[in-house]
Design an enzyme around this catalytic site. Structure first.
Site, PDB file in Angstrom:
ATOM      1  N   SER A  33       0.798  -1.355   0.144  1.00 34.49           N
ATOM      2  CA  SER A  33      -0.202  -0.180  -0.060  1.00 34.49           C
ATOM      3  C   SER A  33       0.872   1.415   0.036  1.00 34.49           C
ATOM      4  O   SER A  33       1.734   1.625   0.834  1.00 34.49           O
ATOM      5  CB  SER A  33      -0.819   0.012   1.179  1.00 34.49           C
ATOM      6  OG  SER A  33      -1.772  -1.001   1.291  1.00 34.49           O
ATOM      7  N   HIS A  64      -3.521   0.347  -4.544  1.00 36.24           N
ATOM      8  CA  HIS A  64      -2.913  -0.861  -5.197  1.00 36.24           C
ATOM      9  C   HIS A  64      -3.399  -0.736  -6.735  1.00 36.24           C
ATOM     10  O   HIS A  64      -4.506  -0.896  -6.927  1.00 36.24           O
ATOM     11  CB  HIS A  64      -3.729  -1.936  -4.656  1.00 36.24           C
ATOM     12  CG  HIS A  64      -2.870  -2.388  -3.225  1.00 36.24           C
ATOM     13  ND1 HIS A  64      -2.007  -3.166  -3.023  1.00 36.24           N
ATOM     14  CD2 HIS A  64      -3.164  -1.801  -2.159  1.00 36.24           C
ATOM     15  CE1 HIS A  64      -1.458  -3.264  -1.851  1.00 36.24           C
ATOM     16  NE2 HIS A  64      -2.322  -2.452  -1.041  1.00 36.24           N
ATOM     17  N   HIS A  86      -5.576  -8.842  -1.015  1.00 34.28           N
ATOM     18  CA  HIS A  86      -5.506  -9.386   0.685  1.00 34.28           C
ATOM     19  C   HIS A  86      -7.007 -10.202   0.678  1.00 34.28           C
ATOM     20  O   HIS A  86      -7.898 -10.156   0.118  1.00 34.28           O
ATOM     21  CB  HIS A  86      -5.703  -8.032   1.321  1.00 34.28           C
ATOM     22  CG  HIS A  86      -4.811  -7.125   1.121  1.00 34.28           C
ATOM     23  ND1 HIS A  86      -5.081  -6.158  -0.003  1.00 34.28           N
ATOM     24  CD2 HIS A  86      -3.498  -6.662   1.802  1.00 34.28           C
ATOM     25  CE1 HIS A  86      -3.899  -5.321  -0.128  1.00 34.28           C
ATOM     26  NE2 HIS A  86      -2.940  -5.672   0.976  1.00 34.28           N
ATOM     27  N   TYR A  88      -9.037 -10.306   2.977  1.00 33.64           N
ATOM     28  CA  TYR A  88     -10.188  -9.386   3.305  1.00 33.64           C
ATOM     29  C   TYR A  88     -11.028  -8.660   2.097  1.00 33.64           C
ATOM     30  O   TYR A  88     -12.240  -8.366   2.408  1.00 33.64           O
ATOM     31  CB  TYR A  88      -9.869  -7.992   4.402  1.00 33.64           C
ATOM     32  CG  TYR A  88      -8.960  -7.109   3.813  1.00 33.64           C
ATOM     33  CD1 TYR A  88      -9.368  -6.193   2.598  1.00 33.64           C
ATOM     34  CD2 TYR A  88      -7.699  -7.016   3.992  1.00 33.64           C
ATOM     35  CE1 TYR A  88      -8.552  -5.275   2.319  1.00 33.64           C
ATOM     36  CE2 TYR A  88      -6.698  -5.899   3.641  1.00 33.64           C
ATOM     37  CZ  TYR A  88      -7.348  -4.990   2.768  1.00 33.64           C
ATOM     38  OH  TYR A  88      -6.676  -4.092   2.054  1.00 33.64           O
ATOM     39  N   GLU A  89     -10.289  -8.780   1.292  1.00 31.54           N
ATOM     40  CA  GLU A  89     -11.301  -8.224  -0.207  1.00 31.54           C
ATOM     41  C   GLU A  89     -12.365  -9.315  -0.457  1.00 31.54           C
ATOM     42  O   GLU A  89     -12.996  -9.204  -1.348  1.00 31.54           O
ATOM     43  CB  GLU A  89     -10.170  -8.013  -1.201  1.00 31.54           C
ATOM     44  CG  GLU A  89      -9.342  -6.677  -0.955  1.00 31.54           C
ATOM     45  CD  GLU A  89      -8.297  -6.567  -2.200  1.00 31.54           C
ATOM     46  OE1 GLU A  89      -8.631  -6.046  -3.107  1.00 31.54           O
ATOM     47  OE2 GLU A  89      -7.221  -6.870  -1.785  1.00 31.54           O
ATOM     48  N   ALA A 116       3.020  -2.083   3.892  1.00 28.06           N
ATOM     49  CA  ALA A 116       2.875  -0.882   4.924  1.00 28.06           C
ATOM     50  C   ALA A 116       2.490  -1.567   6.135  1.00 28.06           C
ATOM     51  O   ALA A 116       1.669  -2.430   6.203  1.00 28.06           O
ATOM     52  CB  ALA A 116       1.978   0.090   4.663  1.00 28.06           C
ATOM     53  N   MET A 217      -1.726  -6.511   7.053  1.00 27.26           N
ATOM     54  CA  MET A 217      -2.612  -7.380   6.607  1.00 27.26           C
ATOM     55  C   MET A 217      -2.273  -8.306   5.342  1.00 27.26           C
ATOM     56  O   MET A 217      -3.246  -8.528   4.356  1.00 27.26           O
ATOM     57  CB  MET A 217      -3.984  -6.649   6.178  1.00 27.26           C
ATOM     58  CG  MET A 217      -4.382  -5.727   7.510  1.00 27.26           C
ATOM     59  SD  MET A 217      -5.898  -4.575   7.031  1.00 27.26           S
ATOM     60  CE  MET A 217      -5.957  -3.776   8.380  1.00 27.26           C
ATOM     61  N   SER A 218      -0.955  -8.420   5.506  1.00 29.74           N
ATOM     62  CA  SER A 218      -0.523  -9.188   3.769  1.00 29.74           C
ATOM     63  C   SER A 218       0.295 -10.005   4.356  1.00 29.74           C
ATOM     64  O   SER A 218       0.858 -10.366   5.522  1.00 29.74           O
ATOM     65  CB  SER A 218      -0.169  -8.157   2.986  1.00 29.74           C
ATOM     66  OG  SER A 218       0.841  -7.429   3.504  1.00 29.74           O
ATOM     67  N   ASN A 241       2.431   3.809  10.373  1.00 30.09           N
ATOM     68  CA  ASN A 241       1.744   4.661  11.256  1.00 30.09           C
ATOM     69  C   ASN A 241       2.129   3.837  12.626  1.00 30.09           C
ATOM     70  O   ASN A 241       2.582   2.788  12.670  1.00 30.09           O
ATOM     71  CB  ASN A 241       0.140   4.214  11.361  1.00 30.09           C
ATOM     72  CG  ASN A 241      -0.334   3.082  11.046  1.00 30.09           C
ATOM     73  OD1 ASN A 241      -0.014   2.351   9.957  1.00 30.09           O
ATOM     74  ND2 ASN A 241      -0.940   2.338  11.962  1.00 30.09           N
ATOM     75  N   HIS A 255      -6.822   4.581   6.377  1.00 25.21           N
ATOM     76  CA  HIS A 255      -5.901   4.216   5.210  1.00 25.21           C
ATOM     77  C   HIS A 255      -5.191   5.274   4.559  1.00 25.21           C
ATOM     78  O   HIS A 255      -4.293   5.108   3.847  1.00 25.21           O
ATOM     79  CB  HIS A 255      -7.106   3.550   4.173  1.00 25.21           C
ATOM     80  CG  HIS A 255      -6.361   2.849   2.933  1.00 25.21           C
ATOM     81  ND1 HIS A 255      -5.337   1.956   3.030  1.00 25.21           N
ATOM     82  CD2 HIS A 255      -6.407   3.144   1.760  1.00 25.21           C
ATOM     83  CE1 HIS A 255      -5.081   1.492   1.886  1.00 25.21           C
ATOM     84  NE2 HIS A 255      -5.780   2.173   1.038  1.00 25.21           N
TER      85      HIS A 255
HETATM   86  N1  HPA Z   1      -2.761  -2.249  11.325  1.00 23.29           N
HETATM   87  C1  HPA Z   1      -2.628  -3.430  10.324  1.00 23.29           C
HETATM   88  N2  HPA Z   1      -2.379  -3.060   9.191  1.00 23.29           N
HETATM   89  C2  HPA Z   1      -1.794  -2.048   8.674  1.00 23.29           C
HETATM   90  C3  HPA Z   1      -1.365  -1.096   9.580  1.00 23.29           C
HETATM   91  C4  HPA Z   1      -2.046  -1.224  11.064  1.00 23.29           C
HETATM   92  O1  HPA Z   1      -1.877  -0.294  11.763  1.00 23.29           O
HETATM   93  N3  HPA Z   1      -0.830  -0.007   9.012  1.00 23.29           N
HETATM   94  C5  HPA Z   1      -0.892  -0.594   7.892  1.00 23.29           C
HETATM   95  N4  HPA Z   1      -1.338  -1.525   7.689  1.00 23.29           N
END
Ligand code: HPA
Length: 280
Positions: A33, A64, A86, A88-89, A116, A217-218, A241, A255
């Protein structure tokens, strides 16, 4: 029953890519991402939209792009996934990891996975890189493992060792390049969750206690499939973050924040990846 692509599906996807280019990639890079700009540096590039490749899952989220870019980077034949899908998609974990199977069939031996991620480790700041030394595959541990189902011994072993998932030699190269270039790069454990919810503060504290340094998440399922196929894997997280561990915090995860951090992370990630590739 979840969708389980077959060997024939992998072969059909690989054949479609071979029809579009004669390039034989030895190295593949998956861009996470907000990190997709590195694909623009590929020379003599052939770009194929994911939708044009049979059986490829298609990215549904901003940041993406959903293209496979084949060409040269640092003089090496590469395949760059500009975006990924991913779990979750809504795809099955077998569909999510199909591109990794296909890259292997195309001859890729080294896979560079980027993502990310949220920083769990209290010393991490947004914009830092984290070299993935090991992972905790929460999705896989919960039973959603891309190796679930009949095993094709031509693709890899039934029971896969995961003790050396992230290649030591590649890790050393990446760390050394980051050090030389003055790029902040930590070493750490990546926790792979299903998403799409960001974690609750209690979950963050739990993941930290469990030994995680970054969360996303990947990646973990892709690593499993790459190792199953005998590829060397380098994993790098861009800390987009800092995870929120206090329910009374005024900040929120979003996001947008993840994509914004990409501006700082992309050049850093690109420098490390180019450095590693030039040494292969
Ligand atoms: N949590 C989960 N997935 C993420 C995060 C997060 O804080 N930042 C970027 N992808």
């Amino acid at each position: 029953m979840e969708a389980m692509p077959t060997r024939q599906d992998f072969d059909e996807a690989a054949a479609a890519i071979r029809q579009a280019t004669i390039l034989q990639p030895k190295i593949a890079i998956v861009l996470g991402s907000g990190l997709s700009a590195l694909a623009d540096a590929v020379q003599e590039a052939t770009a194929i939209d994911f939708w044009a490749i049979p059986h490829f899952p298609i990215s549904t989220i901003p940041g993406h792009q959903g293209r496979l870019v084949l060409g040269h980077l640092e003089g090496q034949p590469v395949a760059v996934m500009q975006g990924r899908t991913h779990y979750y998609e809504g795809y099955s974990i077998h569909q999510v990891t199909l591109p990794i199977r296909v890259l292997r069939l195309l001859g890729v031996e080294t896979l560079i996975l980027t993502n990310a991620a949220g920083g769990l480790n209290k010393s991490f700041r947004s914009g830092d890189l984290m070299l993935i030394v090991d992972h905790i595959n929460m999705v896989g541990m919960g039973g959603v493992n891309p190796l679930r189902g009949p095993n094709d011994p031509e693709l890899g072993p039934r029971f896969l060792d995961m003790s050396k998932a992230y290649d030591r030699g590649l890790r050393q190269m990446a760390l050394q390049i980051a050090q030389t270039e003055g790029i902040p790069m930590h070493r750490g454990v990546y926790v792979g969750l299903a998403g799409p919810t960001f974690e609750s503060p209690a979950e963050i504290r739990f993941l930290r206690q469990m030994g995680g340094d970054a969360v996303g998440m990947s990646t973990t399922s892709e690593t499993v499939v790459a190792r199953h196929g005998g590829m060397r894997v380098l994993g790098i997280s861009g800390i987009s973050n800092v995870a929120i561990d206090d329910p009374d915090s005024v900040s929120e995860a979003s996001h947008e924040e993840v994509l914004e951090a990409g501006a700082l992370l992309t050049p850093r990630m690109a420098t490390v990846i180019r450095g590693v590739i030039s040494q292969l």
